[in-house]
Write an enzyme that holds these catalytic residues in place. Structure first.
Site, PDB file in Angstrom:
ATOM      1  N   GLY A  16      24.071  -9.391 -19.247  1.00  0.00           N
ATOM      2  CA  GLY A  16      22.959  -9.232 -18.320  1.00  0.00           C
ATOM      3  C   GLY A  16      23.339  -8.351 -17.140  1.00  0.00           C
ATOM      4  O   GLY A  16      24.353  -7.653 -17.155  1.00  0.00           O
ATOM      5  N   LEU A  17      22.496  -8.396 -16.114  1.00  0.00           N
ATOM      6  CA  LEU A  17      22.747  -7.614 -14.895  1.00  0.00           C
ATOM      7  C   LEU A  17      23.665  -8.432 -13.996  1.00  0.00           C
ATOM      8  O   LEU A  17      23.240  -9.143 -13.106  1.00  0.00           O
ATOM      9  CB  LEU A  17      21.424  -7.288 -14.193  1.00  0.00           C
ATOM     10  CG  LEU A  17      21.506  -6.422 -12.930  1.00  0.00           C
ATOM     11  CD1 LEU A  17      22.202  -5.105 -13.204  1.00  0.00           C
ATOM     12  CD2 LEU A  17      20.118  -6.175 -12.383  1.00  0.00           C
ATOM     13  N   HIS A  18      24.971  -8.363 -14.283  1.00  0.00           N
ATOM     14  CA  HIS A  18      25.957  -9.140 -13.517  1.00  0.00           C
ATOM     15  C   HIS A  18      26.552  -8.274 -12.413  1.00  0.00           C
ATOM     16  O   HIS A  18      26.093  -7.165 -12.168  1.00  0.00           O
ATOM     17  CB  HIS A  18      27.022  -9.728 -14.456  1.00  0.00           C
ATOM     18  CG  HIS A  18      27.789  -8.703 -15.230  1.00  0.00           C
ATOM     19  ND1 HIS A  18      29.014  -8.238 -14.833  1.00  0.00           N
ATOM     20  CD2 HIS A  18      27.489  -8.045 -16.376  1.00  0.00           C
ATOM     21  CE1 HIS A  18      29.457  -7.339 -15.704  1.00  0.00           C
ATOM     22  NE2 HIS A  18      28.552  -7.195 -16.649  1.00  0.00           N
ATOM     23  N   ALA A  19      27.563  -8.769 -11.736  1.00  0.00           N
ATOM     24  CA  ALA A  19      28.072  -8.131 -10.517  1.00  0.00           C
ATOM     25  C   ALA A  19      28.518  -6.680 -10.695  1.00  0.00           C
ATOM     26  O   ALA A  19      28.196  -5.835  -9.866  1.00  0.00           O
ATOM     27  CB  ALA A  19      29.223  -8.960  -9.933  1.00  0.00           C
ATOM     28  N   ALA A  22      25.547  -4.355 -11.264  1.00  0.00           N
ATOM     29  CA  ALA A  22      24.718  -4.392 -10.052  1.00  0.00           C
ATOM     30  C   ALA A  22      25.346  -3.516  -8.970  1.00  0.00           C
ATOM     31  O   ALA A  22      24.648  -2.765  -8.280  1.00  0.00           O
ATOM     32  CB  ALA A  22      24.551  -5.823  -9.555  1.00  0.00           C
TER      33      ALA A  22
END
Length: 100
Positions: A16-19, A22
């Protein structure tokens, strides 16, 4: 005067859109003067804020809407769309042998 451009992107990353992505997305967004918003389900957040991006909780397969408004909005939204299409440029097993 510019009008806002909107596009739908899909998270194509198993984590997913993790750190890490991002952070890369914020760095990319900050290269543009345009105001860039990203969100889902009516919730829009500033694409130039890592904390805001992480609050979206965007898992793999999540559809997000991206909007950009400003002089370089088209370039900004194109860059962000490509970043999503490339799966956030996360390294795969074969990438370690690739050189620039």
């Amino acid at each position: 005067m510019s009008k806002a451009l909107c596009r739908t992107v899909v998270v194509r990353n198993s984590q997913g859109l993790h750190a890490r992505p991002a952070d890369l997305l914020v760095r990319m967004a900050n290269q543009f003067q345009s105001t860039i918003l990203i969100g889902r389900g009516g919730e829009q957040v500033d694409c130039k804020s890592i904390l805001s991006l992480l609050t979206l909780g965007a898992a793999d397969g999540t559809e997000l809407s991206v909007s950009a408004e400003g002089d370089d909005a088209e370039r900004a939204i194109d860059s962000i769309e490509q970043f999503f299409l490339r799966g956030f440029e996360e390294p795969s097993k074969s990438d370690s042998e690739t050189s620039a």
